[in-house]
Design a protein around this motif. Structure first.
Motif, mmCIF file in Angstrom:
data_model
loop_
_atom_site.group_PDB
_atom_site.id
_atom_site.type_symbol
_atom_site.label_atom_id
_atom_site.label_comp_id
_atom_site.label_asym_id
_atom_site.label_seq_id
_atom_site.Cartn_x
_atom_site.Cartn_y
_atom_site.Cartn_z
ATOM 1 N N ASN A 429 54.646 3.640 12.183
ATOM 2 C CA ASN A 429 53.011 3.222 12.900
ATOM 3 C C ASN A 429 52.465 5.212 13.290
ATOM 4 N N GLN A 430 53.536 5.344 13.915
ATOM 5 C CA GLN A 430 53.137 6.864 14.558
ATOM 6 C C GLN A 430 52.533 7.932 13.455
ATOM 7 N N VAL A 431 53.960 8.141 12.677
ATOM 8 C CA VAL A 431 53.408 8.683 11.698
ATOM 9 C C VAL A 431 52.191 8.709 10.151
ATOM 10 N N VAL A 432 52.281 6.792 10.069
ATOM 11 C CA VAL A 432 50.839 6.801 9.160
ATOM 12 C C VAL A 432 49.563 6.369 9.926
ATOM 13 N N LEU A 433 49.921 6.510 11.711
ATOM 14 C CA LEU A 433 48.247 7.078 12.012
ATOM 15 C C LEU A 433 47.799 8.741 11.955
ATOM 16 N N ALA A 434 49.359 9.361 12.013
ATOM 17 C CA ALA A 434 48.679 10.722 12.242
ATOM 18 C C ALA A 434 48.487 10.999 10.412
ATOM 19 N N PHE A 435 49.109 10.598 9.848
ATOM 20 C CA PHE A 435 48.121 10.880 8.447
ATOM 21 C C PHE A 435 46.889 10.239 8.178
ATOM 22 N N ASP A 436 46.928 8.724 8.236
ATOM 23 C CA ASP A 436 45.722 8.451 8.066
ATOM 24 C C ASP A 436 44.578 9.553 8.972
ATOM 25 N N GLU A 437 44.516 10.010 10.132
ATOM 26 C CA GLU A 437 43.927 11.255 10.889
ATOM 27 C C GLU A 437 43.496 12.010 10.192
ATOM 28 N N LEU A 438 44.775 12.381 9.051
ATOM 29 C CA LEU A 438 44.727 13.811 8.655
ATOM 30 C C LEU A 438 43.756 13.845 7.639
ATOM 31 N N HIS A 439 44.382 12.895 6.745
ATOM 32 C CA HIS A 439 42.924 11.613 5.808
ATOM 33 C C HIS A 439 41.612 11.838 6.169
ATOM 34 N N ALA A 440 41.516 11.243 7.656
ATOM 35 C CA ALA A 440 39.990 11.140 7.586
ATOM 36 C C ALA A 440 39.317 12.652 8.213
#
Length: 861
Positions: A429-440
């Motif tokens: 979940n933390q990895v996905v959140l980090a990459f979602d933030e990078l996407h944003a």
């Protein structure tokens, strides 16, 4: 002397060997040395001076050896003297020790004799003392028995039921043994009544929800000990207690207890912090659950209780049934506990900053931890980065899960597996959140770049490629920072979960892959409101987006989206991106996005991180770049050909030409098309760093000297046009059917021109595709128009002008020439009186227009 030498050689192991080498007879250090051979050899081979030097060296060596031997003798002599002194000292001490041992033996004999004498004197008194001690113990027991009812009442008043039961257990055997004594029988009856009242109190007590965990378990244990059928209450009334009811009460109270514990921990989480919350919840649930399981097995699963089965099979069946009921109770509790921990660990606010460390230090101080301890914890968290608190919480959770032992309630390794599962889910979940933030962040940068083009803001660099490089560097910096943060997280978690290292590595590889695919979709979604990978609802809605993506719309944007949807890989279509719909259609922004796609293709190729399927990703970015270039061509073609359809069949006087037929010139809309293509080629050339800006064949200012050959009667274009002139002349009505049939046959065998082919980032490719689209638009507009003779002649000048500048735009003029031929044929077919202009008039008009266009370009440069 020889005998002494032989003995010394045999002792030190340097005796002469049986295999002597004659060649070493003159070597002083050899065992085969022979002095006569050595002297003879020296006398034969050495001069007098050398003999003297040899003699001096031998004398010096002999003296050195004599000194060494003397020192060795002195040293050995001193060791011999020291050994002699030691032996003499040991002899003296051994004599002293023998005398002391003899004295000690005599003292032991004296003590033994005194002991025997004392035993004989004290034997009569000892038996009397033993009788008195036994009598004192009996008196104390009698006092305890007589005081038993009072003691029991005092324990009940002090809420010490356990002590009362222990007193009663000690007294029951004696009271039952001497039941014939009236006083003992009275004490037993009174005590039983008190215990029965205590049992009723315990029964009421276990139904209180506010009772503490330890108090309930103790009360239930005492209640089972005092249950009907036990040895403590043989005269108790039957049917007063039911074992199944007690078991149900045990499960019901503990279910309520664990629900309350989880609820209480959730209420305290704001003050505890993440790590404190997880530790508190583990203590409240896991420790109590372990204690509850042990209590249950002791009370219900060991074959004891209200009834004791006599048969071994019945005992085993009862134990199995009790274990099943305990397992059915414990699993939902564990499930609620794990769900609570998981939901808290995967919450969005677990990525803390620096201020949370101060709160943790303050909480440590409030709990009594030393300042050094608090500073050490803060240092560890700061080294772990923004995930320090999360790692501390995970460590506390995994440690508690591994230390908890529920026995046979769950299968072996169940808690370890669940802790690993939760930890893996949290890290994912933390990895996905980090990459979602990078996407944003990336989407924000893309939107800012697109808006700058739409609002015509001044760009720092003229080259789209330079702008794309700067933006790519910023995005790569964001990637590097994200990977640095995740590296610390995954390294710490790999130490925490040793078998998860490979899984975490693959997770990062595929997250990077998804990120690159998402970037490719985002590059296209920025400029296409109908892109199938767009997650934003926007004003169109998902249904409208899907319909347009399937090609139901008729606008250029929907057709582009349809082509993109058909060419998009299934995997890419699953990577949805949050890019809001942007207003406006800016071709220059499309070119910047295409350059950015090219930059990230290079980044994937040289990426320092391992990405899953890097070759396929580079192909995807290539496809994205081509689709963006295709959209760039289509957008420019729409802008350049916007006015062609309305003015294609207008006569010179209808468009405002002055001078009538004596002042022919190319229409401004046609000139604007050529200038627009030149501008696009110039922009693309800045990206691809071409040596020319106006096309690979010829510059416009170099074509002046070749005007006559390029437009004269001998050109292939003119020959083609004149070959078709008679075919499309409408001289009589009777030939219309034949002309129509012939025209249909020619269309069947005419060359097929494919629009929207692969567009490369070169001026020639962009210009060629622009020409194909514009000429196709011109052809369709021509087929739907009707020309007068003057409009046909004006259109002829326009086409000849386009034909003259085609070599300055593209290398391969075959396809544009074919299209121009088709357009000219269509104009003749749609003309009422197709009378061509003379070649001189066409040349003058085209030459003047080219000169004016060149002056305009130089002025703008």
């Amino acid at each position: 002397m020889d005998r002494m030498k032989t003995l010394l050689e045999s002792y030190y192991g340097v005796g002469s060997s049986g295999d002597e080498d004659p060649s070493l007879a003159t070597n002083l250090d050899s065992a085969s040395f022979d002095r006569e051979s050595y002297v003879k050899d020296r006398l034969e081979k050495s001069s007098f001076a050398e003999l003297l030097r040899t003699d001096d060296s031998l004398v010096h060596e002999v003296r050195t050896l004599d000194a060494d031997v003397q020192l060795l003798v002195y040293d050995n002599y001193s060791k011999f003297i020291g050994a002699t002194d030691t032996i003499r000292s040991m002899k003296d001490k051994i004599n002293e020790i023998e005398s002391e041992v003899d004295a000690l033996a005599s003292r032991v004999d004296n003590v033994h004799g005194t002991t025997l004498e004392l035993n004989e004197r004290m034997r009569p008194k000892r038996s009397r003392i033993e009788k008195l001690v036994r009598l004192q113990g009996l008196i104390q027991k009698l006092n305890f028995l007589f005081e038993l009812p009072l003691r029991l009442r005092q324990c009940i008043e002090m809420d010490a039921a356990g002590q009362a039961v222990r007193y009663y257990q000690r007294a029951v055997p004696i009271l039952q043994k001497h039941a014939e004594v009236a006083s003992f029988a009275a004490i037993q009856k009174e005590s039983e009544e008190i215990i029965l009242q205590l049992r009723e109190n315990l029964r009421e007590k276990i139904n209180q929800p506010s009772l503490s965990f330890d108090s309930f378990n103790e009360s239930l244990s005492l209640l089972i000990e005092l249950s009907e059928g036990s040895d403590l209450l043989p005269s108790a009334p039957s049917g007063s207690l039911d074992k199944e009811a007690l078991r149900d009460a045990f499960f019901a109270w503990h279910e309520h207890h664990f629900d309350a514990q989880i609820k209480r921990a959730l209420e305290l989480q704001a003050n505890l912090g993440l790590e404190g919350f997880v530790s508190e919840l583990c203590v409240r649930v896991l420790d109590d659950l372990q204690s509850a399981c042990e209590t249950y097995k002791r009370l219900f699963a060991d074959g004891t209780g209200l009834t004791t089965p006599s048969e071994e099979e019945e005992v085993r069946a009862a134990r199995e049934d009790a274990a099943l009921q305990l397992r059915a109770f414990a699993k939902p509790v564990l499930s609620r506990f794990l769900n609570t921990v998981r939901s808290r660990l995967v919450a969005d606010d677990v990525m803390y900053g620096g201020e949370i460390h101060a709160k943790e230090i303050g909480r440590d101080a409030a709990e009594g931890k030393s300042t050094r301890e608090s500073e050490l914890n803060a240092t560890q968290r700061s080294e772990a980065g923004q995930f320090g608190v999360l790692l501390g919480a995970l460590d506390a959770f995994v440690r508690h899960m591994h230390e908890t032992d529920l026995g046979e309630v769950v299968r072996a390794g169940f808690l370890q597996d669940r802790s690993t599962e939760v930890a893996e889910h949290v890290i994912r979940n933390q990895v996905v959140l980090a990459f979602d933030e990078l996407h944003a962040d990336v989407n924000k940068r893309l939107i800012a770049m697109y808006d700058a083009h739409v609002h015509k803001e001044e760009m720092q660099h003229a080259s789209p490629m330079v702008r794309a490089k700067e933006l790519a560097i910023e995005i790569e910096s964001d990637i590097a920072q994200t990977m640095m943060d995740l590296d610390g997280l995954l390294r710490a978690c790999s130490d925490l979960l040793a078998d998860m290292s490979a899984i975490f590595d693959n997770l990062i590889k595929f997250q990077l892959r998804s990120w690159v695919l998402g970037l490719a979709n985002a590059l296209e979604c920025v400029c296409d409101p109908f892109h199938p990978a767009r997650r934003s609802q926007g004003e169109h809605g998902r249904i409208a987006l899907s319909l347009h993506a399937l090609g139901d719309g008729k606008s250029s944007s929907s057709s582009t989206s349809s082509r993109q949807a058909q060419g998009m890989a299934p995997e890419r279509s699953k990577i949805l991106v949050d890019v809001p719909v942007r207003a406006g259609d800016e071709p220059n922004a499309l070119l910047d996005l295409a350059c950015l796609a090219l930059q990230f293709r290079l980044y994937v190729r040289r990426c320092p991180y391992s990405i899953a399927g890097a070759p396929e990703l580079m192909n995807e970015l290539d496809a994205t770049k081509e689709r963006l270039l295709l959209a760039f061509v289509e957008a420019n073609a729409n802008l350049l050909s916007k006015d062609l359809g309305a003015s294609v069949a207008l006569a010179p006087e209808e468009v405002g030409s002055e001078g009538g037929f004596g002042a022919w010139s190319v229409r401004p809309s046609i000139v604007a098309v050529v200038e627009g293509i030149h501008r696009c080629c110039k922009q693309v050339s800045l990206c691809s760093q071409d040596d020319h800006l106006l096309g690979p064949a010829k510059k416009l200012n170099e074509a002046e000297a070749d005007d006559e050959p390029s437009l004269g009667a001998g050109t292939a274009f003119d020959a083609d046009m004149r070959a078709h002139s008679g075919r499309f002349m409408r001289s009589s009505t009777g030939n219309r059917v034949t002309a129509s049939v012939q025209k249909d046959i020619e269309r069947m065998f005419s060359r097929r021109v494919t629009l929207y082919e692969h567009v490369q980032l070169t001026a020639d490719s962009v210009a060629l595709n622009l020409l194909k689209v514009i000429l196709k638009t011109l052809f369709e507009a021509t087929r739907e128009s009707t020309f007068s003779r003057e409009a046909f002649q004006q259109f002829e000048i326009d086409l000849y002008f386009l034909r003259s500048v085609v070599p300055t735009l593209v290398e391969d003029v075959e396809v544009p020439s074919t299209q121009l031929t088709q357009v000219m044929a269509a104009s003749r077919d749609r003309c009422v009186d197709p009378e061509p202009l003379s070649q001189d008039v066409i040349d003058r008009a085209c030459r003047a227009s080219r000169a004016a266009m060149r002056e305009h370009q130089e002025a703008s440069s």
